[in-house]
Motif scaffolding. Sequence first.
Motif, PDB file in Angstrom:
ATOM      1  N   SER A  71       0.810  -1.224   0.000  1.00  0.00           N
ATOM      2  CA  SER A  71       0.000   0.000   0.000  1.00  0.00           C
ATOM      3  C   SER A  71       0.841   1.271   0.000  1.00  0.00           C
ATOM      4  CB  SER A  71      -0.931   0.004   1.221  1.00  0.00           C
ATOM      5  OG  SER A  71      -0.174   0.033   2.435  1.00  0.00           O
ATOM      6  N   LEU A  72       2.083   1.183   0.443  1.00  0.00           N
ATOM      7  CA  LEU A  72       2.942   2.366   0.503  1.00  0.00           C
ATOM      8  C   LEU A  72       3.919   2.457  -0.663  1.00  0.00           C
ATOM      9  CD1 LEU A  72       3.909   2.703   4.298  1.00  0.00           C
ATOM     10  CD2 LEU A  72       2.215   4.007   3.015  1.00  0.00           C
ATOM     11  N   PHE A  75       4.353   5.938  -2.002  1.00  0.00           N
ATOM     12  CA  PHE A  75       5.045   6.749  -1.004  1.00  0.00           C
ATOM     13  C   PHE A  75       6.490   6.293  -0.836  1.00  0.00           C
ATOM     14  CE2 PHE A  75       6.013   7.658   3.568  1.00  0.00           C
ATOM     15  CZ  PHE A  75       6.025   9.039   3.455  1.00  0.00           C
ATOM     16  N   THR A  76       6.713   4.969  -0.939  1.00  0.00           N
ATOM     17  CA  THR A  76       8.076   4.439  -0.839  1.00  0.00           C
ATOM     18  C   THR A  76       8.954   5.011  -1.939  1.00  0.00           C
ATOM     19  OG1 THR A  76       7.279   2.376   0.148  1.00  0.00           O
ATOM     20  CG2 THR A  76       9.462   2.331  -0.853  1.00  0.00           C
ATOM     21  N   PHE A 332       9.696   0.090   4.296  1.00  0.00           N
ATOM     22  CA  PHE A 332       8.422   0.805   4.239  1.00  0.00           C
ATOM     23  C   PHE A 332       7.236  -0.126   3.975  1.00  0.00           C
ATOM     24  CE2 PHE A 332       9.177   5.629   3.738  1.00  0.00           C
ATOM     25  CZ  PHE A 332      10.106   5.588   4.756  1.00  0.00           C
ATOM     26  N   TYR A 335       5.731  -1.180   7.210  1.00  0.00           N
ATOM     27  CA  TYR A 335       4.903  -0.162   7.879  1.00  0.00           C
ATOM     28  C   TYR A 335       3.538  -0.044   7.206  1.00  0.00           C
ATOM     29  CZ  TYR A 335       8.849   1.263  10.741  1.00  0.00           C
ATOM     30  OH  TYR A 335       9.874   1.277  11.652  1.00  0.00           O
ATOM     31  N   GLY A 336       3.489  -0.272   5.892  1.00  0.00           N
ATOM     32  CA  GLY A 336       2.200  -0.305   5.210  1.00  0.00           C
ATOM     33  C   GLY A 336       1.354  -1.455   5.720  1.00  0.00           C
ATOM     34  N   SER A 387       3.214   7.953   9.760  1.00  0.00           N
ATOM     35  CA  SER A 387       2.748   8.332   8.428  1.00  0.00           C
ATOM     36  C   SER A 387       3.091   9.753   8.033  1.00  0.00           C
ATOM     37  CB  SER A 387       1.225   8.189   8.364  1.00  0.00           C
ATOM     38  OG  SER A 387       0.621   9.158   9.199  1.00  0.00           O
TER      39      SER A 387
END
Length: 482
Positions: A71-72, A75-76, A332, A335-336, A387
Amino acid sequence: MKASVLHPGEARESLGFFERIAVGVSNWSERWFPDSYIFAAIAVVLVALGSLATGASVKSVAGAFGDGYWSLIPFTMQMALVAISGYVVAVSPPASALIEKLAALPKSARAAVTFVAFISMGLSLFNWAISLIFSGLLVRAIARRTDLAMDYRAASAAAYLGMGATWALGLSSAAAQLQANPASLPKSLLDITGVIPFSQTIFLWQSMTMAAVLIVVSLLVAWFSTPTGNRARTAQDMGVDLSVTDEAAEGPRRPGEWLEYSPVLTLLLVALGAIWLFNEFSTKDPIFAISSLNTYNFLFLMLGMLLNWRPKRFLNAIAKSVPSVAGVLIQFPLYGAIAFMMTKAQGVDGVTLSHHIASLFVAIADSDSFAVVMGIYSAVLGFLIPSGGGKWIIEAPYVMQAANELHVNLGWAVQVYNAAEALPNLINPFWMLPLLGVLGIKARDVVGFTFTQLLVHTPLVLLMLWAFSMTLAYTPPMMPTP
């Protein structure tokens, strides 16, 4: 590494209070603090167990883990490019010259660490990404000075202070940016909070005072916690490679390499990028535009091309920056997965672990204790889901509905969340990764010094959040004009 240091008894006498804490925790963390990947993996296991404890099925927890793992990814990649683009700009000849001039200013090791802390926190009020990369490269430049035995661990921790002290109280605040822009607010949240302009969040005198106090206190802690003399561990002691080379200075070796050493293609690409950037900044609020990581990365990649001038130098800088993002790329996703397990895996009562935690804090808060209770809540969630303000969309309905019911100033409720969310950054490796990659060290090397800051920041932030909340009256949500 140095072969010897002061004897334990001698060290206890000569170390100051903050230095004793920083060095003690640093020595402990070097032995016991795991690699940041292990840290993230342990957090995954703990959150999974917490979700199972609420009654969520193994299938739903595993499903949330798998769904959240990727999901990240956008963003990653954005965060990887933050490190890459910042590095490329900072190692360009003009930026390198500026950093070298700044690096020459401090007159002592403690002054150098404190100077880095000031630069980091100052820049973070405008953009946290610039703060991370610029401060990290400033540390490397100061560390190259042969006349200054600067503790590389303390200086690296100082470069990170912007993310742990001030970023969320400045223009980088995702929550404040979101609340000020009705077009970006989900209707469900807009109906609860209305529009909250900057004048009621980051530009409140209470918020600006808090930022100023945190800067001053952080500088003092940085100064007094910095080891000096024989106790300092320099970059050379830690085996960090600080060398700087410019392979593009030699010139082409065969005709086919001519364009690699010519600025022609660079100028054409930058011209196209400049047109897009002009349109972006002229049609949007400039502060809002630069807060987009896509726009930020595009701007700095274009700037990196221009400042490096030759494609060969630009590509060399890119190649040297890539190793710094390895931790981002592999950690990352964990963390997602954590975020999804906390917010998607429903228990037997149909709600998630995140909702249970939020409900607990909301249930024990009243109008007087809201700031402290929500501050602790924000810090706890920020540790598990770091986040950078993005989780505000998830948590804001609980927090702001409680603020309405308890008649707490809504703008200050946003700042309560902001200020407290920065606290766990001081010991959570999530945001450290791009900086650590640039610095060439591990989280365990700096956590002793950032933990010392956390010990001071936590009671100070909670006290200011509570005290300033008493000076602000509740006003009903301000809905946008149709």
